[in-house]
Design a protein around this motif. Structure first.
Motif, short mmCIF file in Angstrom:
data_model
loop_
_atom_site.label_atom_id
_atom_site.label_comp_id
_atom_site.label_asym_id
_atom_site.label_seq_id
_atom_site.Cartn_x
_atom_site.Cartn_y
_atom_site.Cartn_z
N HIS A 70 0.84 -1.12 -0.16
CA HIS A 70 -0.02 0.09 -0.01
C HIS A 70 0.98 1.06 -0.11
CE1 HIS A 70 -3.33 -2.48 0.86
NE2 HIS A 70 -2.48 -3.17 1.94
N THR A 71 0.73 2.10 -0.96
CA THR A 71 1.52 3.22 -1.09
C THR A 71 0.76 4.41 -1.47
OG1 THR A 71 2.05 2.94 -3.45
CG2 THR A 71 3.52 1.90 -1.74
N CYS A 72 1.23 5.64 -1.02
CA CYS A 72 0.43 6.84 -1.56
C CYS A 72 1.37 7.77 -2.35
CB CYS A 72 0.01 7.66 -0.48
SG CYS A 72 -0.99 8.99 -0.79
N ALA A 73 1.21 7.77 -3.68
CA ALA A 73 1.98 8.53 -4.56
C ALA A 73 1.74 9.91 -4.83
CB ALA A 73 1.98 7.65 -5.84
N LYS A 99 -0.05 5.05 -12.36
CA LYS A 99 -0.09 4.46 -11.12
C LYS A 99 -1.32 3.45 -10.88
CE LYS A 99 3.09 6.96 -9.38
NZ LYS A 99 4.57 6.00 -9.27
N GLY A 100 -1.85 3.29 -12.29
CA GLY A 100 -2.92 1.99 -12.35
C GLY A 100 -4.17 2.60 -11.86
N VAL A 101 -4.64 3.81 -11.40
CA VAL A 101 -6.05 4.10 -11.02
C VAL A 101 -6.38 5.01 -11.80
CG1 VAL A 101 -4.89 3.93 -8.67
CG2 VAL A 101 -4.85 6.00 -9.90
N VAL A 122 -2.25 3.57 -3.91
CA VAL A 122 -1.85 2.41 -4.77
C VAL A 122 -1.77 1.05 -4.10
CG1 VAL A 122 -0.06 1.51 -6.42
CG2 VAL A 122 -0.37 4.06 -6.35
N ASN A 123 -2.66 0.26 -4.33
CA ASN A 123 -2.69 -0.81 -3.73
C ASN A 123 -2.13 -2.10 -4.75
OD1 ASN A 123 -3.92 0.05 -1.07
ND2 ASN A 123 -5.73 -0.02 -2.44
#
Length: 694
Positions: A70-73, A99-101, A122-123
């Motif tokens: 789990h990250t926050c970009a 980021k794939g979102v 991002v998960n």
């Protein structure tokens, strides 16, 4: 938290040659380690195991899945990410896609700098290890690099030898791997004779136990078993078994279940030079020679069998038959060669090319005959020694066309020494022929006698000068005539002959080429060869622990005689270490004087224009110059450096009390001449300017 298991990947194949096997097993461990890290699978120690029929890697504590991440970009500022209507811009869309979102999932927050940015949560979901290991294993097998590889069957995959089975397990689970129509399973294969066929590996951690029950040992265990067997023989028979590393490593990789055995050959073969007996056994059959307590070769030899220990007598008998046939050949070649004097072999060298543009080996011999006595003369040898050096050079290459050397090429020189002795040549000549190729590698012995050193230097120097004369010096990637190794050999030998001038030998060797009719610019090539030796000397000095700036300082003197160069460099290093402040100040003063000096003015000082500080420096320079010259003539570099040290006080006073760039041209130029004198005292010892730049 993910559970962990041991991972096994075994690639089974037809028998691999020793050298590719050793290189591949190193690659295998590195590829698996890096691949697991890249895949995000945590793991423990990576170990490898190899036999002639398999390459295996075992990895401890491999996770059965990657960790969920789990990250926050942080992306662009909000004012850039959204337009006036709140719609995402290209910047936001691109960031979200990367980021794939979805862009609608982006959130805005104020960052530490007080500005508002968009952020994406991002998960990365956890992935099971099995699929990742499948991809990694197939990629790893395909990535193993062999000097030569082959295809077999109907597929296009390549490997050093045909792949026959693959065993890949994570714990007790089979990981599907496919390569060249072979699909992985949970079976390995045992020793071809003692335990043929498939053997089930229930757990990856049980792999080595399964192999041992199937009469297969890994490399380390095989090595230990062979070493233990040989030590036992040595203790029991009070002998020494010769096990050269290269051959021993190969033997370790020729078996899976080693048994150390002893065979024997007939006494009649001991009349043959032991060098060709041993080479025949080591190179052709991978047998180890046995020497008695006095260092004499015996009729015994050690063979390592991969057969059933129950048939050891049959194995020994078969190997004794093989060794007799090989030694019969060696004995025949030796006895036939003795029938032809070395002098009669010389004309055949005119048919052997040394180098296309440099002529034949016979022409090389003629040049060596000129240079070898020059080396002896430079070394202050008597006339008899000079004649022996010429004679040894004359016969040095004759054995190249003998039957024994054609069969056993590494014994060139050695066999010539035997043939010369059989013909009644002086011992010094025989030894020189035997030793002419020494030193052959780093740490090898030098030729024993002066005559041998003369011949070895003439041979190596001829090669070096010849390649420079035709403008084919060695490069970083190409040195087919081993010029670099020859240069180091010359320097190592001449270090023991301090009276010999290397530059004089270079000129003598190049002159021999010129008289042969080779067209080249002699002064330019001589300068290039000497520069090359200077570079090799610098490397030698560095390897000996001399400081780089000290090496640069001594290099500037143009000295290329190794004994003198290394003594100067070591003396300067010691002096600097023991009197650091003094030599730092001298270096600074020298650099300042050199910067101000004007070489065009010369060194003739008008004493009538000198002040007291100038006169003190002038007197110190005169005294120092005489002392330095006397010390250098004796090779007393410590005294030469001590003489330079005496200049520190007068040069310090000079720079404190004297204005060099006086308005009066006559005074100014006189002071510059004095600085020329000061710098000149140092010139023959070292370039102290290099020390000031450190």
């Amino acid at each position: 938290m993910a559970t962990t298991h041991e991972l096994l990947l075994e690639i089974g194949c037809e028998e691999l040659p020793s050298a590719p096997l050793m290189k591949a097993v190193v690659q295998l461990g590195k590829l698996m380690d890096a691949g697991l890290d890249e895949a995000g699978l945590t793991h423990g120690e990576v170990r490898t195991l190899s036999t002639p029929r398999r390459l295996a890697v075992m990895v401890a504590d491999v996770a059965d899945a990657t960790e969920e991440v789990h990250t926050c970009a942080r992306g662009p500022q909000a004012r850039i990410a959204f337009d006036a209507d709140g719609n995402p811009t290209k910047a936001a869309l691109g960031f979200a896609r990367g980021k794939g979102v979805d862009a609608s999932d982006l959130v805005t927050r104020e960052a530490e700098d007080g500005k508002t940015y968009v952020f994406a949560d991002v998960n990365v979901a956890s992935r099971p290890a099995a699929g990742l290991i499948t991809e990694l294993a197939e990629r790893t097998i395909a990535s193993l690099d062999f000097p030569r590889s082959q295809r077999w069957g109907s597929t296009h995959e390549r490997f050093c030898r045909p792949v026959r089975w693959i065993c890949c397990l994570l714990g007790s689970d089979v990981i599907p791997v496919r390569y060249a129509d072979v699909t992985s399973g949970n079976v390995t294969r045992g020793h071809r004779v003692l335990a043929p066929g498939d053997h089930v590996v229930g757990e990856a951690s049980a792999y080595e136990d399964v192999l041992e029950r199937a009469f297969v040992l890994g490399e380390d265990r095989r090595r230990a078993v062979i070493e233990e067997g040989i030590k036992g023989l040595e203790a029991r028979l009070a002998c020494h078994v010769d096990t050269p590393k290269r051959t021993f490593d190969e033997v370790v990789n020729l078996c899976e279940w080693p048994t150390v055995l002893v065979g024997h050959f007939d006494d009649e073969f001991l009349a043959v030079p032991h060098e060709i007996i041993c080479e025949s056994m080591l190179s052709n059959q991978r047998y180890f020679p046995v020497y008695d307590a006095d260092g004499k070769l015996t009729t015994s030899f050690v063979v390592v069998s991969n057969a059933d220990p129950a048939v050891s007598d049959t194995v020994v008998d078969g190997n004794e038959r093989v060794v007799r046939a090989r030694l019969d050949d060696a004995k025949f070649f030796y006895e036939e060669d003795l029938k032809t004097p070395l002098d009669d072999l010389l004309p055949r060298l005119d048919k052997v090319t040394f180098q296309e543009r440099l002529g034949t080996v016979l022409q090389k011999v003629r040049r060596m005959e000129v240079v070898a006595p020059v080396v002896a003369r430079e070394a202050s040898a008597d006339v008899a020694c000079q004649h022996e050096a010429e004679r040894a050079a004359h016969l040095a290459k004759a054995d190249l066309v003998s039957q024994a050397v054609v069969e056993f090429t590494s014994q060139q020189g050695v066999m010539g020494g035997y043939y010369a002795a059989a013909a009644g040549e002086p011992t010094e000549v025989c030894d020189a022929i035997r030793d002419q190729y020494r030193p052959r590698f780093a740490g090898d012995d030098l030729p024993e006698g002066l005559v041998g050193k003369c011949v070895a230097v003439s041979d190596k120097l001829d090669t070096i000068c010849g390649m420079f004369a035709i403008d084919e010096p060695p490069t970083g990637s190409s040195d087919p005539f081993a010029v670099r190794r020859s240069a180091i050999g010359v320097l190592n030998i001449l270090e023991t002959l301090p009276a010999v001038s290397l530059s004089a030998l270079v000129d003598a060797s190049l002159d021999a080429y010129a008289r042969q009719g080779i067209d080249f610019d002699l002064p330019a090539v001589s300068h290039a060869v000497c520069d090359y030796f200077a570079g090799r000397l610098a490397v030698m000095a560095k390897d000996a622990g001399v400081r780089p700036d000290t090496i640069e300082a001594v290099e500037a003197t143009g000295v290329i005689d190794p004994a003198e160069f290394l003594r100067r460099a070591r003396a300067l290093d010691v002096a600097r270490a023991s009197q650091a402040d003094l030599f730092d100040d001298l270096a600074t003063a020298y650099a300042r004087a050199s910067h101000l000096a004007d070489a065009s003015l010369g060194t003739d000082v008008d004493e009538a224009l000198l002040t007291d500080p100038e006169r003190a420096l002038d007197d110190a320079c005169s005294e120092g110059q005489d002392q330095v010259a006397q010390a250098l003539e004796k090779g007393d570099y410590e005294s030469a450096l001590a003489s330079l040290a005496s200049l520190r006080a007068p040069i310090d006073t000079f720079f404190e009390d004297v204005l060099v760039m006086d308005d009066d041209p006559a005074i100014r130029e006189n002071r510059l001449r004095l600085l020329n004198r000061f710098a000149g005292v140092f010139a023959d010892v070292a370039d102290f300017g290099a020390l000031a730049r450190a």
